[in-house]
Design an enzyme around this catalytic site. Structure first.
Site, PDB file in Angstrom:
ATOM      1  N   CYS A  50       0.826  -1.206   0.000  1.00 48.20           N
ATOM      2  CA  CYS A  50       0.000   0.000   0.000  1.00 48.20           C
ATOM      3  C   CYS A  50       0.858   1.252   0.000  1.00 48.20           C
ATOM      4  CB  CYS A  50      -0.972   0.007   1.176  1.00 48.20           C
ATOM      5  SG  CYS A  50      -0.355   0.757   2.668  1.00 48.20           S
ATOM      6  N   CYS A  51       0.347   2.278  -0.686  1.00 48.56           N
ATOM      7  CA  CYS A  51       0.922   3.618  -0.561  1.00 48.56           C
ATOM      8  C   CYS A  51      -0.256   4.574  -0.514  1.00 48.56           C
ATOM      9  CB  CYS A  51       1.898   3.941  -1.689  1.00 48.56           C
ATOM     10  SG  CYS A  51       1.201   3.902  -3.330  1.00 48.56           S
ATOM     11  N   ASN A  52      -0.032   5.833  -0.807  1.00 50.39           N
ATOM     12  CA  ASN A  52      -1.124   6.789  -0.631  1.00 50.39           C
ATOM     13  C   ASN A  52      -2.311   6.495  -1.541  1.00 50.39           C
ATOM     14  OD1 ASN A  52      -2.214   9.197   0.584  1.00 50.39           O
ATOM     15  ND2 ASN A  52      -1.977  10.086  -1.452  1.00 50.39           N
TER      16      ASN A  52
ATOM     17  N   THR B 135       3.088   1.935  -5.793  1.00 45.00           N
ATOM     18  CA  THR B 135       3.268   0.538  -5.385  1.00 45.00           C
ATOM     19  C   THR B 135       2.848  -0.413  -6.502  1.00 45.00           C
ATOM     20  OG1 THR B 135       1.303   0.963  -4.070  1.00 45.00           O
ATOM     21  CG2 THR B 135       3.284   0.391  -2.871  1.00 45.00           C
TER      22      THR B 135
ATOM     23  N   ALA C   8      -3.938   3.456   0.905  1.00 48.59           N
ATOM     24  CA  ALA C   8      -3.871   3.228   2.349  1.00 48.59           C
ATOM     25  C   ALA C   8      -5.254   3.080   2.974  1.00 48.59           C
ATOM     26  CB  ALA C   8      -3.106   4.370   3.011  1.00 48.59           C
TER      27      ALA C   8
END
Lengths: 448, 100
Positions: B6-8, B13, B38
């Protein structure tokens, strides 16, 4: 420089972390995201409605009749104009989720309390009359859109806080075993919902007796006015960009953290422009600083305006490392994703490259703001272009089809290229020297 | 082996996912690797054996760790160098080490 980085690490990072982790701000940010797909779909219809080709409007009315534009814009009204309703639901849902209480009930209660705070009247001027009359029995669309955004958010937080406190204190009606869970859940929500409605109702009655008349007026006078003034100024934009860049310099997602606080403001500024643009596409738009201002004119290639840097790496890099990262980064970079550059080059925690990484976007804010303020370049029309849209196209679309929007993106690209160039040269030289030293030591270590 | 990243927004990702899938294929490893934003993690974490965070959202680590611990799933942050160079092989090995 190392002092500066350790200052960032020890002082800025913990504060940013706390802000980013703050439950209510997170709920607001995540709740607002719920409107984004709707706004983008609404924007498509907006773009089709106002394609800037001479004769387009006549051509369309020739095929679809005089009312074509009104009909085409139905989806715009059903997306932009109900933004506050959706946000009210979304914020309450996300906050309830964090407290691990039923998010669906919290969302429903939040929407009800938002409507309870809204007067069911609107002013209407009948045809032929000169004065407006008050009409009852309507939900005023004007307050369901960006104008009601802050009221919806505040009531979502308030109602969900009341809701979860009562649930967590277990002041609820519990159903005997055997009652279906969905039914039991709605009974659990009964007492907290009653309390929320009672509180908001009393609040409204109370405020109706003051000169403010409605919760909407209080919020807009005391909160939205000052916030908009700050958010729409060049000074405010520079501070915001500076913060985003400082956070990214530490490798933290600055745009997400700062956006958590600023997005509601930038979104409502954007919608003010949209309302004017929709009424008259040639009219002067009130705001320069909007959500798109940052996404499309400042951050080409991602936070830090790194697209120019990536192009430099592809065209001018001599070290293998810079060439490789350039090749890896150009694809995502065109769609404004730049983690391979920020972490790969790296820019993060790199005292040399942090300098242009901070200066370039601030320079672009000043140039773009002045160009739009002076009327050389069209302002963002409120069309919500996704932030992943490549530059040139995005500037054209977001200004409602004005070439000047694309031209400014080109100019900004050149400015950031000039700012990055000397720093890129130095870094590339250093990497090249490292590579040469490595091959040399590899050669000398080979036994003859 | 199910690896959740996960990223923003789940954008950068997802670049890494492609590289990790290739690395898994080279190893002859049967893995499902996917990336989400996220705020979507909660809806996906139950299907995962390990959760990896992009370094730019590492301020969410303590929150995500709590989610992971409740389900017995290891959670950690991807190294910035591997992330920046999209080194699928290293990140895959990191995930495998965490799982052990």
């Amino acid at each position: 420089m190392t002092g500066f980085i350790s200052f960032l690490e020890n002082r800025v990072m913990p504060v940013a972390g706390r802000i980013a982790e703050q439950k209510h701000l997170q709920a607001i940010r995540d709740g607002i995201i719920l409107t984004m797909p709707l706004l983008i779909i609404g924007s498509l219809f907006l773009i089709i409605g106002f394609i800037p080709i001479p004769g387009y409007s006549d051509f369309m009315s020739g095929i679809f009749g005089d009312k074509w534009l009104t009909k085409l814009l139905y989806p715009v009204n059903a997306t932009f104009d109900i933004m506050a309703l959706i946000v009210g639901f979304g914020v309450a849902y996300r906050l309830a989720e964090k407290y691990k209480v039923d998010p669906l009930s919290a969302g429903a209660i939040s929407v009800a309390s938002f409507l309870l705070a809204t007067p069911y009247t609107t002013m209407f001027t009948p045809e032929g009359a000169s004065t407006a009359v008050e009409v009852g029995g309507v939900i005023p669309v004007a307050l369901m859109g960006s104008k009601g955004l802050f009221v919806a958010m505040i009531l979502a937080l308030l109602s969900t806080e009341i809701y979860r406190k009562i649930i967590q204190k277990k002041i609820v009606i519990t159903m005997p075993d055997g009652v279906p869970p969905a039914v039991a859940r709605s009974f659990v929500a009964l007492i907290p919902a009653a309390v929320v409605i009672l509180v908001v109702w009393l609040l409204r009655i109370l405020i109706e007796n003051t000169s403010f008349q409605s919760i909407h007026n209080i919020v807009s006078d005391l909160l939205v006015g000052p916030l908009n003034a700050l958010g729409s100024s060049m000074f405010g934009a520079i501070i915001a960009v500076l913060l985003v860049q400082l956070l990214w310099s530490l490798g933290l997602h600055g745009a997400a953290i700062v956006g958590g606080v600023m997005d509601p403001i930038w979104l409502s500024l954007m919608d003010q422009n949209r309302a004017v643009f929709q009424a008259d596409p040639t009219g002067e738009l009130p705001n320069v600083i909007t959500k798109q201002f940052f996404d499309l004119w400042i951050y080409a290639g991602g936070s830090g305006a790194t697209l120019a840097l990536v192009v430099l790496m592809i065209l001018r890099a001599r070290s293998e490392q810079m060439k490789n990262i350039g090749r890896l980064s150009i694809g995502p970079g065109l769609f404004n994703i730049n983690e391979p550059v920020t972490f790969g080059m790296p820019i993060v925690m790199n005292p040399l490259l942090i300098i242009p990484f901070i200066i370039a976007p601030i320079a672009l804010v000043i140039v773009s703001y002045l160009a739009m303020e002076l009327g050389w370049v069209a302002r963002p029309s409120g069309v919500a272009v996704p932030w992943t849209t490549p530059p040139i196209i995005s500037g054209y679309l977001a200004t409602g089809g004005k070439i000047s929007g694309s031209v400014l993106q080109l100019v900004n690209f050149v400015i950031s290229l000039l700012i990055y160039y000397p720093f890129f040269r130095l870094w590339d030289k250093q990497k090249l020297a490292e590579e040469r030293a490595e091959t040399k030591s590899a050669e000398t270590s080979v036994p003859l | 082996m199910n690896i959740l990243l996960c990223c923003n927004a789940g954008m950068s990702t997802s670049l890494l996912v492609q590289k990790m899938e290739q690395a898994a294929k080279d190893k002859g490893l049967n893995a499902r690797i996917w990336a989400v934003s996220a705020d979507e993690v909660k809806r996906h974490i139950d299907q995962a054996d390990v959760l990896l965070l992009g370094p730019q959202v590492r301020y969410k680590l303590s929150e995500m760790k709590k989610e992971g611990e409740a389900r017995g799933i290891p959670v950690d942050v991807i190294s910035t160098t591997d992330y920046g160079t999209l080194n699928g092989k290293n990140v895959l090995e990191f995930a495998l080490r965490l799982k052990k």
